[in-house]
Design a protein around this motif. Sequence first.
Motif, mmCIF file in Angstrom:
data_model
loop_
_atom_site.group_PDB
_atom_site.id
_atom_site.type_symbol
_atom_site.label_atom_id
_atom_site.label_comp_id
_atom_site.label_asym_id
_atom_site.label_seq_id
_atom_site.Cartn_x
_atom_site.Cartn_y
_atom_site.Cartn_z
ATOM 1 N N ASP A 1 0.755 -1.350 -0.142
ATOM 2 C CA ASP A 1 0.056 0.070 -0.001
ATOM 3 C C ASP A 1 1.071 1.141 -0.015
ATOM 4 O O ASP A 1 0.455 2.139 0.038
ATOM 5 C CB ASP A 1 -0.843 0.120 1.305
ATOM 6 C CG ASP A 1 -2.107 -1.062 1.053
ATOM 7 O OD1 ASP A 1 -2.686 -1.034 0.032
ATOM 8 O OD2 ASP A 1 -2.193 -1.948 1.933
ATOM 9 N N HIS B 1 -2.671 -0.776 -5.731
ATOM 10 C CA HIS B 1 -3.758 -0.024 -6.378
ATOM 11 C C HIS B 1 -3.086 1.137 -7.291
ATOM 12 O O HIS B 1 -1.827 1.477 -6.773
ATOM 13 C CB HIS B 1 -4.734 0.830 -5.142
ATOM 14 C CG HIS B 1 -5.357 -0.164 -4.721
ATOM 15 N ND1 HIS B 1 -6.465 -0.884 -5.130
ATOM 16 C CD2 HIS B 1 -5.499 -0.483 -3.175
ATOM 17 C CE1 HIS B 1 -7.004 -1.648 -3.947
ATOM 18 N NE2 HIS B 1 -6.414 -1.393 -3.012
ATOM 19 N N GLU C 1 -4.237 -6.675 -15.192
ATOM 20 C CA GLU C 1 -5.117 -6.521 -14.347
ATOM 21 C C GLU C 1 -5.866 -7.835 -13.981
ATOM 22 O O GLU C 1 -6.558 -8.414 -14.825
ATOM 23 C CB GLU C 1 -6.337 -5.390 -14.479
ATOM 24 C CG GLU C 1 -7.405 -5.306 -13.503
ATOM 25 C CD GLU C 1 -8.533 -4.536 -14.028
ATOM 26 O OE1 GLU C 1 -9.674 -4.421 -13.371
ATOM 27 O OE2 GLU C 1 -8.586 -3.921 -15.339
ATOM 28 N N SER D 1 -11.387 -4.886 -5.089
ATOM 29 C CA SER D 1 -11.145 -3.996 -4.117
ATOM 30 C C SER D 1 -10.741 -2.596 -4.719
ATOM 31 O O SER D 1 -10.333 -2.316 -5.924
ATOM 32 C CB SER D 1 -9.835 -4.357 -3.346
ATOM 33 O OG SER D 1 -8.610 -4.365 -4.094
ATOM 34 N N THR D 2 -10.794 -1.387 -3.688
ATOM 35 C CA THR D 2 -10.518 0.026 -4.297
ATOM 36 C C THR D 2 -9.477 0.389 -3.168
ATOM 37 O O THR D 2 -9.506 0.000 -2.122
ATOM 38 C CB THR D 2 -11.532 0.847 -4.506
ATOM 39 O OG1 THR D 2 -12.379 0.906 -3.235
ATOM 40 C CG2 THR D 2 -12.526 0.270 -5.368
ATOM 41 N N CYS E 1 -3.913 5.009 -5.235
ATOM 42 C CA CYS E 1 -2.686 4.752 -6.076
ATOM 43 C C CYS E 1 -1.319 4.593 -5.331
ATOM 44 O O CYS E 1 -1.067 5.515 -4.367
ATOM 45 C CB CYS E 1 -2.596 5.631 -7.370
ATOM 46 S SG CYS E 1 -1.105 5.436 -8.124
ATOM 47 N N SER F 1 -8.003 4.846 -7.213
ATOM 48 C CA SER F 1 -7.625 3.538 -8.003
ATOM 49 C C SER F 1 -8.484 3.554 -9.537
ATOM 50 O O SER F 1 -9.800 4.080 -9.183
ATOM 51 C CB SER F 1 -8.085 2.227 -7.433
ATOM 52 O OG SER F 1 -7.840 1.285 -8.454
ATOM 53 N N LYS G 1 -9.702 -3.605 -8.904
ATOM 54 C CA LYS G 1 -9.038 -4.489 -7.996
ATOM 55 C C LYS G 1 -7.279 -3.971 -8.090
ATOM 56 O O LYS G 1 -6.902 -3.203 -8.863
ATOM 57 C CB LYS G 1 -8.862 -5.957 -8.560
ATOM 58 C CG LYS G 1 -8.616 -6.165 -10.008
ATOM 59 C CD LYS G 1 -8.565 -7.517 -10.409
ATOM 60 C CE LYS G 1 -10.038 -8.053 -10.434
ATOM 61 N NZ LYS G 1 -10.785 -7.552 -11.434
ATOM 62 N N ARG G 2 -6.770 -4.491 -7.501
ATOM 63 C CA ARG G 2 -5.322 -4.377 -7.389
ATOM 64 C C ARG G 2 -4.341 -4.827 -8.576
ATOM 65 O O ARG G 2 -5.040 -5.799 -9.107
ATOM 66 C CB ARG G 2 -4.364 -5.149 -6.294
ATOM 67 C CG ARG G 2 -4.889 -4.368 -4.918
ATOM 68 C CD ARG G 2 -4.330 -5.190 -3.691
ATOM 69 N NE ARG G 2 -4.608 -4.705 -2.401
ATOM 70 C CZ ARG G 2 -4.018 -3.864 -1.680
ATOM 71 N NH1 ARG G 2 -2.720 -3.476 -2.248
ATOM 72 N NH2 ARG G 2 -4.245 -3.646 -0.575
#
Length: 489
Positions: free
Chosen positions: A414, A432, A454, A466-467, A470, A477, A481-482
């Motif tokens: 993250d 993200h 992706e 997921s959100t 960045c 994002s 997703k990631r």
Amino acid sequence: MSQDKKAQQFGVTPQSVDFNEWYNEVITKADLADYSPVRGSMVVKPYGHALWERIVRWLDDKFKETGHESLLFPTLIPMGFITKEADHVEGFAPELFTVTKIGTEVLEEPYVMRPTSETIIGHMWSQWLNSYRDLPYLHYQWGSVFRAELRTKPFLRTAEFFWHEGHTAHETEQEARNEVQQMLNIYHVFCRDILALPVVRGKKTASERFAGAVDTFSIEGMMRDGKALQSGTSHYLGQNFAKAFEVKFQGRDQKEHYVHTTSWAISSRIIGALIMTHGDDKGLQLPPNIAPIQVVIVPVTRKDNTEQMFEAADQIASELKALGVRVKVDKREGLSNGFKYNDWELKGVPVRLEVGPRDLEQGVLVVKNRTHGDKEILSREEVISGMPSRLQDIQNFLFQRAEAFLLENTVPVDSFEEFKTQIDNNKWVLAHHCGDAACEASIKEETKATTRNEPLSDGEYFQQESTGACVKCGKPSGYSKRILFGRQY
């Protein structure tokens, strides 16, 4: 030089010492390929070509099962065709080989050695297509393509490489998009079930998609050094090439429409993926489903019993072949058993059988799996009848080991500091991202990591929605997703 010293000479540099050198040595010492006098190109030797033949056979059968037809197009493409689709020429311009003369005659319009065939196929389709009744066109070809690679490496990046390229034309966008996913899934099944390669199916970011495509989907594999290898692609080209080459048809409404097209490919770089996913410090480890030789039999001979031992080995081979097993008896003269064992381990043959005079008397065989476990001494009947299940166990073991490696070495992050740390630790990173091309480029410049894809929501790995913010710039994002990042080959 003794045969034992010769065996040591033909070993390979350990992966932990120099992975790059390990790979280069495996290519040449396992007799897969050699360097060509043509700069950046390779000569594929019989053992390497036997691998490619098995890849071709499986995929070709699958393409025909799904209604596709093979054809052949010329290697030379008029330069004007390449320039008709703006994104396409921009994407391939640095890689083109051009032909400007034939003999002493200077050509009015140069040819290019095909980097891919969307353009010339689009031109021919425009001559053939009339009505919606002619669709879909489901075409593919096997051949060579040419791209001017600055840094070459056998199977991974060469100036000339081998592949199939699929090209299809459809009446509707949805039909074309269904084709793109069908082919991506065929590649996934091939990698999983035949090559024992776990791959991540996903959609490429705009910066990484094929030149001229609307959407590009890829399968990404993790090599033993943590780098990513794009192992296959499938593209939805929309109507971009159809409009450039006037590929139109009369629709059900009696009006003219442009087709929706796709293209898709796996190349000989998949052999590089096979080597780098499964190989160890002894050389190749080939999954039984793709191995040209699944079982090698080494007769242990003396001067006075050579013919007897060869006959016994041939009989064992015959019984295994009756079960559908691909077998070779090593009858080379003047080489020690130790050298032969080392050589077949280097070549990655899944199972080795040793048979000597005493083994024949006792009705047993010595069995050694290439992947794991010690030598076993088992009854001849048990070895032969149990060989299909033994080979399947090896196949499963290789896939499960590679899958565990992929999962253990892919981490969510993250913060950008953690991102850089994990990338430097040879990990794949799930993060993200805002979706901005400039932000993506800055990550690549700073870390040498690129977006791999992706992951698809119906894929096996990393599909969770997921959100977040960045990892680089902190903006929201741009994806659901990631995104998967990693350094690549």
